[in-house]
Design a protein around this motif. Structure first.
Motif, PDB file in Angstrom:
ATOM      1  N   VAL A 260     -51.772 -11.409  57.028  1.00  0.00           N
ATOM      2  CA  VAL A 260     -52.449 -11.170  58.306  1.00  0.00           C
ATOM      3  C   VAL A 260     -53.959 -11.211  58.146  1.00  0.00           C
ATOM      4  N   ALA A 261     -54.483 -10.511  57.134  1.00  0.00           N
ATOM      5  CA  ALA A 261     -55.936 -10.480  56.932  1.00  0.00           C
ATOM      6  C   ALA A 261     -56.468 -11.862  56.611  1.00  0.00           C
ATOM      7  N   ARG A 262     -55.765 -12.615  55.759  1.00  0.00           N
ATOM      8  CA  ARG A 262     -56.229 -13.962  55.416  1.00  0.00           C
ATOM      9  C   ARG A 262     -56.161 -14.882  56.621  1.00  0.00           C
ATOM     10  N   TYR A 263     -55.067 -14.800  57.384  1.00  0.00           N
ATOM     11  CA  TYR A 263     -54.917 -15.687  58.537  1.00  0.00           C
ATOM     12  C   TYR A 263     -56.074 -15.506  59.517  1.00  0.00           C
TER      13      TYR A 263
ATOM     14  N   PRO B  38     -40.372  -3.374  56.979  1.00  0.00           N
ATOM     15  CA  PRO B  38     -41.624  -2.866  56.402  1.00  0.00           C
ATOM     16  C   PRO B  38     -42.805  -3.820  56.521  1.00  0.00           C
ATOM     17  N   PHE B  39     -42.551  -5.091  56.887  1.00  0.00           N
ATOM     18  CA  PHE B  39     -43.660  -6.035  56.994  1.00  0.00           C
ATOM     19  C   PHE B  39     -44.259  -6.091  58.396  1.00  0.00           C
ATOM     20  N   ARG B  40     -43.664  -5.454  59.396  1.00  0.00           N
ATOM     21  CA  ARG B  40     -44.263  -5.413  60.734  1.00  0.00           C
ATOM     22  C   ARG B  40     -45.580  -4.638  60.690  1.00  0.00           C
ATOM     23  N   LEU B  41     -46.383  -4.777  61.747  1.00  0.00           N
ATOM     24  CA  LEU B  41     -47.670  -4.064  61.756  1.00  0.00           C
ATOM     25  C   LEU B  41     -47.471  -2.557  61.750  1.00  0.00           C
ATOM     26  N   THR B  42     -46.462  -2.087  62.495  1.00  0.00           N
ATOM     27  CA  THR B  42     -46.197  -0.650  62.538  1.00  0.00           C
ATOM     28  C   THR B  42     -44.701  -0.404  62.412  1.00  0.00           C
ATOM     29  N   HIS B  43     -44.364   0.802  61.946  1.00  0.00           N
ATOM     30  CA  HIS B  43     -42.971   1.241  61.904  1.00  0.00           C
ATOM     31  C   HIS B  43     -42.723   2.104  63.130  1.00  0.00           C
TER      32      HIS B  43
ATOM     33  N   ASN C 167     -47.768   0.113  58.941  1.00  0.00           N
ATOM     34  CA  ASN C 167     -47.350  -0.510  57.700  1.00  0.00           C
ATOM     35  C   ASN C 167     -48.570  -1.160  57.040  1.00  0.00           C
ATOM     36  N   VAL C 168     -48.364  -1.768  55.871  1.00  0.00           N
ATOM     37  CA  VAL C 168     -49.487  -2.364  55.139  1.00  0.00           C
ATOM     38  C   VAL C 168     -50.178  -3.439  55.966  1.00  0.00           C
ATOM     39  N   SER C 169     -49.412  -4.282  56.647  1.00  0.00           N
ATOM     40  CA  SER C 169     -50.032  -5.356  57.432  1.00  0.00           C
ATOM     41  C   SER C 169     -50.878  -4.796  58.563  1.00  0.00           C
ATOM     42  N   GLY C 170     -50.416  -3.721  59.220  1.00  0.00           N
ATOM     43  CA  GLY C 170     -51.215  -3.099  60.270  1.00  0.00           C
ATOM     44  C   GLY C 170     -52.478  -2.474  59.738  1.00  0.00           C
TER      45      GLY C 170
END
Length: 480
Positions: free
Chosen positions: A308-311, A342-347, A356-359
Motif C-alpha cells: 500500500v505504501a509503495r503503491y 490480516p492484510f486488510r487495512l483494518t480488522h 492492521n499493518v497495511s492500515g
C-alpha cells in the motif's frame, strides 16, 4: 516592522526551496522557485495532496470509522445503489439503499461522507433477476434495456441534485469477455453459454458489443444529461490493456458512436502504476478522457506489507509528472478497507475495529507526506543495496527507500548546501512510523552533492519479501 519581518522570512523560505532545487536565482524571479524545485506543476493547478489519491471500497459506517478513514488519508468511497426493482417491472423504483445486501441507508451515508470531506462514487449495477438474459443471473445482460435506463435515471436524478450533489457515477463493474486467467466469461458480465461450471461454459461472443450498446452508452447519456461525469466500469486486470483500448475505440454500428467518447474517467483494476502510463499517453494527456482511476487495488496484494505504501507513493510521483491539474484526476481505491483477513487495512473486530499493518502504513504515509506536493526533479543515486524515489511535500524532500540491512547511502547531485541550522534529516520506518536513532543517519554536502548515509536495521520490516527488504522514508526538512 511586522511587514519587514514577514518579508525577510519569506525570502529565507524561498532561498531554502531554491537550494533544494539546486537553483541559483534572484528574489525577483521568486515565481519560478517551485518549477525549479520540482517537475513543473501546471499553472492554476492548485494544491495537491497525497490524500487526493487515496480511496476505498465501502463506506465509513460510523463517526469512529470516519476518524479512522481520516487518519489513513482515505478521501473517497465506492459502493452500490439500489435495489431498483428487485421483483418485477411493477415494483416502485428504490434507490435509497447501499451495501452488498442493500442493508444500509444510502442518503444518510452520503450526507455523512460529505460533512467529513469524503467523496462518494456510486456503482450503477446490476440486472434484476426477473430481467436477466441468463435466467436468475443478476450479472447478465438485461432483456429489457428500458428497466436498466430507468434505474440509472432514478439514481443520477436523485443524487446529482441537492443535498447530495454527486458528480461521479460508475457504469457496471468489470464487464469484459474471455479473461486471460482462464475464465470463459467475465465475473460480472454474463451472456449466452454461461455456466457456473467453467468446464461447460463457453465465451460470450458479443460481450463487449452488447455492453457498449445496451449498458454503457445508454447510461452515459443519462449521466451527462445531468452534468455529471462517467467513470468507466473497472476494466479487469486479466482483460488485457490492448483489449481495453480496442473496445474503448470500438464504434458501434448501431449507435454510430465510440464508447471512448462517453467516458470521462478511465478505470482499471489491480494494475501497477507503470501500467497506467499507456492509457495516460493515449487518452488523457491530450484528451478526450479527464483522468485515470483504479476503483479496485490491493486485496491479496496487501499480503506484502509494503504494497500500500509503495503503491501510493509511486502513484503520487507518477501523477506529479503527468499534469495533475485537477484534484480528482487520479484516484485509486483499496479493496477492502475492513475485514477479518490480516492484510486488510483494518480488522473489523470484535471487540472493536483496529488497524492492521497495511492500515498503519497508510497512517505513516499520510503523516510523512502531509504537505502540498510537487515533483522532485533531481536524480537519486543509491548504493547497490538500496533504491527509491522522491517528491516534495511542502518544504520537505521525502524519499521512499527500499534497502538491505546495514549502512546505505543516497546521493543527490546538483543541490546547493543548506546551513546545518536550517536542515535536518530523519529516517522513518514506513510501517510503524518510528524514527531511527540520531546516530544512524547523517547528512553532508560535498560541493553540490548531497549525501545521506543511513543505517537499515538487521530485522527489516519486509521480512516476508523475496529478498527481504526494509521500507523507509528519508526526509530532509527545514528545522523549526
Amino acid at each position: 516592522m511586522d511587514r519587514v519581518v514577514r518579508s525577510a522570512g519569506r525570502r529565507h523560505a524561498l532561498r531554502t526551496l531554491a537550494a533544494l532545487a539546486g537553483a541559483t536565482i534572484p528574489l525577483a524571479r521568486a515565481k519560478s522557485v517551485l518549477a525549479l524545485a520540482s517537475d513543473a506543476r501546471p499553472a492554476g493547478a492548485g494544491t495537491r495532496r497525497i490524500t487526493d489519491l487515496i480511496g476505498s471500497n465501502g463506506w465509513p459506517g460510523s463517526a469512529g470509522d470516519v476518524q479512522m478513514w481520516r487518519a489513513m488519508g482515505i478521501s473517497w468511497g465506492r459502493d452500490s445503489v439500489g435495489p431498483g426493482q428487485p421483483h418485477g417491472p411493477g415494483d416502485a423504483m428504490r434507490v435509497d439503499r447501499t451495501g452488498f445486501a442493500f442493508d444500509s441507508d444510502l442518503p444518510s451515508v452520503l450526507l455523512r461522507n460529505d460533512r467529513n470531506g469524503i467523496g462518494s462514487l456510486l456503482l450503477l449495477g446490476y440486472t434484476p433477476k426477473w430481467n436477466a438474459s441468463v435466467p436468475g443471473d443478476s450479472n447478465s445482460a438485461p432483456v429489457d434495456e428500458k428497466a436498466w435506463t430507468s434505474y440509472v435515471d432514478a439514481v443520477v436524478r436523485k443524487y446529482s441534485a441537492p443535498p447530495f450533489n454527486l458528480r461521479h457515477f460508475q457504469i457496471w463493474n468489470e464487464a469484459a469477455g474471455k479473461l486471460s486467467g482462464g475464465l470463459q466469461q467475465s465475473t460480472f458480465w454474463h451472456g449466452p453459454d454461461f455456466d457456473t461450471d467453467q468446464k461447460r461454459a463457453k465465451p460470450y461472443e458479443r460481450a463487449m458489443q452488447d455492453y457498449v450498446e445496451r449498458i454503457h452508452i445508454p447510461a452515459a447519456r443519462i449521466i451527462r444529461s445531468y452534468r455529471a461525469y462517467v467513470v468507466y466500469g473497472g476494466w479487469p486486470d486479466q482483460g488485457g490493456l490492448g483489449n481495453f483500448r480496442k473496445w474503448l475505440e470500438y464504434r458501434s454500428p448501431v449507435l454510430k458512436e465510440r464508447m471512448l467518447d462517453w467516458v470521462d474517467y478511465l478505470d482499471t483494476h489491480y494494475l501497477s502504476v507503470a501500467d497506467l502510463d499507456p492509457l495516460y499517453q493515449q487518452y488523457v494527456k491530450n484528451g478526450p478522457a479527464r483522468g485515470i482511476w483504479q476503483t479496485e487495488i490491493g486485496n491479496e496484494y496487501m499480503k506484502d506489507p509494503h504494497y500500500v505504501a509503495r503503491y501510493f507513493f509511486d502513484f503520487a510521483v507518477w501523477a506529479l509528472g503527468r499534469n495533475w491539474d485537477e484534484p480528482d484526476k487520479y484516484l485509486s481505491m483499496i479493496y477492502h478497507w475492513d475485514g477479518y483477513e490480516p492484510f486488510r487495512l483494518t480488522h473489523r473486530g470484535p471487540p472493536e475495529r483496529t488497524y492492521n499493518v497495511s492500515g498503519q502504513s497508510l497512517i505513516v504515509l499520510r503523516q510523512t507526506v502531509s504537505g502540498s506536493l510537487a515533483g522532485f526533479s533531481k536524480p537519486l543515486q543509491f548504493g547497490s543495496g538500496a533504491s527509491g524515489t522522491a517528491l516534495l511535500s511542502g518544504n520537505d524532500v521525502v524519499m521512499q527507500v527500499r534497502a538491505d540491512p546495514g549502512w546505505q547511502t543516497v546521493f543527490v547531485p546538483g543541490l546547493l548546501p543548506l546551513s546545518s541550522r536550517v536542515t535536518q534529516v530523519e529516517v522513518i520506518d514506513a510501517l510503524t512510523g518510528a524514527s531511527s536513532a540520531r546516530d544512524d543517519v547523517a547528512l553532508t554536502w560535498d560541493d553540490r552533492l548531497l549525501k545521506v548515509r543511513f543505517k537499515v536495521p538487521e530485522r527489516v520490516n519486509g521480512a516476508g519479501n523475496n529478498p527481504p527488504k526494509h521500507l523507509a522514508y528519508v526526509v530532509i526538512r527545514r528545522a523549526a
